[in-house]
Design a protein around this motif. Structure first.
Motif, mmCIF file in Angstrom:
data_model
loop_
_atom_site.group_PDB
_atom_site.id
_atom_site.type_symbol
_atom_site.label_atom_id
_atom_site.label_comp_id
_atom_site.label_asym_id
_atom_site.label_seq_id
_atom_site.Cartn_x
_atom_site.Cartn_y
_atom_site.Cartn_z
ATOM 1 N N GLY A 40 30.259 60.813 32.024
ATOM 2 C CA GLY A 40 29.443 61.357 31.253
ATOM 3 C C GLY A 40 28.372 62.085 31.611
ATOM 4 N N TYR A 41 27.990 61.865 32.783
ATOM 5 C CA TYR A 41 26.699 62.804 33.270
ATOM 6 C C TYR A 41 27.180 64.063 33.911
ATOM 7 C CZ TYR A 41 24.508 58.103 33.610
ATOM 8 O OH TYR A 41 23.987 57.146 33.678
ATOM 9 N N GLY A 42 26.502 65.233 33.301
ATOM 10 C CA GLY A 42 26.602 66.598 33.899
ATOM 11 C C GLY A 42 26.532 66.513 35.253
ATOM 12 N N GLN A 43 26.982 67.362 35.936
ATOM 13 C CA GLN A 43 27.118 67.693 37.331
ATOM 14 C C GLN A 43 27.248 69.421 37.382
ATOM 15 O OE1 GLN A 43 30.090 65.357 38.985
ATOM 16 N NE2 GLN A 43 31.830 66.827 38.539
ATOM 17 N N MET A 44 26.698 69.867 38.669
ATOM 18 C CA MET A 44 26.652 70.986 39.314
ATOM 19 C C MET A 44 26.337 71.278 40.696
ATOM 20 S SD MET A 44 23.286 72.914 37.987
ATOM 21 C CE MET A 44 23.748 74.594 38.702
ATOM 22 N N VAL A 46 24.798 72.438 43.668
ATOM 23 C CA VAL A 46 23.506 73.259 44.450
ATOM 24 C C VAL A 46 23.461 73.071 45.866
ATOM 25 C CG1 VAL A 46 20.834 73.288 44.040
ATOM 26 C CG2 VAL A 46 22.327 72.583 42.051
ATOM 27 N N ASP A 47 23.046 73.953 46.586
ATOM 28 C CA ASP A 47 23.033 73.980 47.903
ATOM 29 C C ASP A 47 24.197 73.294 48.661
ATOM 30 O OD1 ASP A 47 20.368 75.279 47.634
ATOM 31 O OD2 ASP A 47 19.396 73.355 47.703
ATOM 32 N N GLY A 48 25.401 73.796 47.935
ATOM 33 C CA GLY A 48 26.627 73.095 48.616
ATOM 34 C C GLY A 48 26.991 71.810 48.366
ATOM 35 N N ARG A 49 26.150 71.186 47.392
ATOM 36 C CA ARG A 49 26.404 69.704 47.276
ATOM 37 C C ARG A 49 26.632 69.665 45.598
ATOM 38 N NH1 ARG A 49 21.938 65.919 49.244
ATOM 39 N NH2 ARG A 49 23.284 64.618 48.068
ATOM 40 N N THR A 50 27.242 68.563 45.267
ATOM 41 C CA THR A 50 27.212 68.273 43.736
ATOM 42 C C THR A 50 26.174 67.349 43.208
ATOM 43 O OG1 THR A 50 29.884 68.414 43.766
ATOM 44 C CG2 THR A 50 28.627 67.197 41.893
ATOM 45 N N ARG A 51 25.475 67.745 42.233
ATOM 46 C CA ARG A 51 24.279 66.907 42.033
ATOM 47 C C ARG A 51 24.261 66.838 40.479
ATOM 48 N NH1 ARG A 51 20.671 67.392 46.127
ATOM 49 N NH2 ARG A 51 21.036 69.002 47.577
ATOM 50 N N ARG A 52 23.814 65.616 39.956
ATOM 51 C CA ARG A 52 23.600 65.066 38.535
ATOM 52 C C ARG A 52 22.936 66.443 38.027
ATOM 53 N NH1 ARG A 52 25.164 59.449 37.435
ATOM 54 N NH2 ARG A 52 27.162 59.272 38.458
ATOM 55 N N ALA A 53 23.425 66.663 36.795
ATOM 56 C CA ALA A 53 22.472 67.611 36.116
ATOM 57 C C ALA A 53 21.310 67.176 35.642
ATOM 58 C CB ALA A 53 23.461 68.285 34.884
ATOM 59 N N HIS A 54 21.077 65.994 34.943
ATOM 60 C CA HIS A 54 19.761 65.540 34.586
ATOM 61 C C HIS A 54 18.904 65.495 35.912
ATOM 62 C CE1 HIS A 54 21.825 61.698 35.783
ATOM 63 N NE2 HIS A 54 20.480 61.212 35.889
ATOM 64 N N ARG A 55 19.400 65.106 37.214
ATOM 65 C CA ARG A 55 18.567 65.253 38.178
ATOM 66 C C ARG A 55 17.817 66.840 38.620
ATOM 67 N NH1 ARG A 55 17.881 60.470 41.375
ATOM 68 N NH2 ARG A 55 17.300 61.793 43.284
ATOM 69 N N VAL A 56 18.980 67.759 38.262
ATOM 70 C CA VAL A 56 18.482 69.087 38.567
ATOM 71 C C VAL A 56 17.497 69.608 37.554
ATOM 72 C CG1 VAL A 56 19.587 71.387 38.629
ATOM 73 C CG2 VAL A 56 20.782 69.606 39.514
ATOM 74 N N SER A 57 17.825 68.995 36.330
ATOM 75 C CA SER A 57 16.880 69.517 35.262
ATOM 76 C C SER A 57 15.393 69.001 35.550
ATOM 77 C CB SER A 57 17.162 69.074 34.041
ATOM 78 O OG SER A 57 16.411 69.209 32.872
ATOM 79 N N TRP A 58 15.345 67.809 36.120
ATOM 80 C CA TRP A 58 14.125 67.158 36.357
ATOM 81 C C TRP A 58 13.398 68.030 37.493
ATOM 82 C CZ3 TRP A 58 10.859 63.396 34.591
ATOM 83 C CH2 TRP A 58 9.718 62.966 35.295
#
Length: 160
Positions: A40-44, A46-58
């Protein structure tokens, strides 16, 4: 720090016309992540690692997330990346928020699978002739659960 190119890529995957949630009135609609999700959590990437989208947004809107901190949702919508719906907190803060909103399950249902089932799933799959879907139906769990078991994303403690 998140660069402009990553920010543009991130924003291209956001739908700002998500639902309005009553307990976050005045903070606008949820911004829903439209790309890859996990549980259910977005992911993308960033810098070669998969990160949760809400953390990227923050990180885009507020700066880096300090080590050990959680980015929590006021709206309880896992796919939401609206920075107005997010807040930083500790694990204890996240659990308190969960309890306060009545989402905390004190006595979860017993697991459908046992260590013996997991060994059987891995053995049957290794022998061939049965798909994830076949195993899913046979053991009464989701296909993703079978995938996670076989790839040892879950039940890693069970040795085959």
């Amino acid at each position: 720090m998140i660069d402009e190119k990553t920010t543009a890529r991130f924003m291209s995957k956001v739908d700002k016309d998500g639902p309005t949630v009553s307990h976050v009135d005045g903070l606008g609609n949820c911004w829903l992540w439209t790309a890859s999700r996990c549980r259910g959590y977005g992911q993308m990437r960033v810098d070669g690692r998969t990160r949760r989208a809400h953390r990227v947004s923050w990180a885009i809107h507020n700066g880096p997330v300090l080590a050990g901190m959680f980015v929590c949702h006021r709206c309880d919508t896992r796919a939401c990346v609206n920075p107005a719906h997010l807040f930083l907190g500790t694990q204890a803060d996240n659990i308190r928020d969960c309890v306060a909103k009545g989402r905390f399950v004190r006595n979860p249902a017993p697991p459908k699978l046992t260590d013996v089932n997991v060994l059987e799933i891995r053995t049957l799959y290794a022998m061939g002739g049965i798909s994830y879907m076949g195993l899913s139906k046979r053991f009464g769990v989701a296909k993703g659960t079978i995938s996670d078991i076989i790839s040892r994303q879950t039940w890693a403690h069970v040795a085959a």
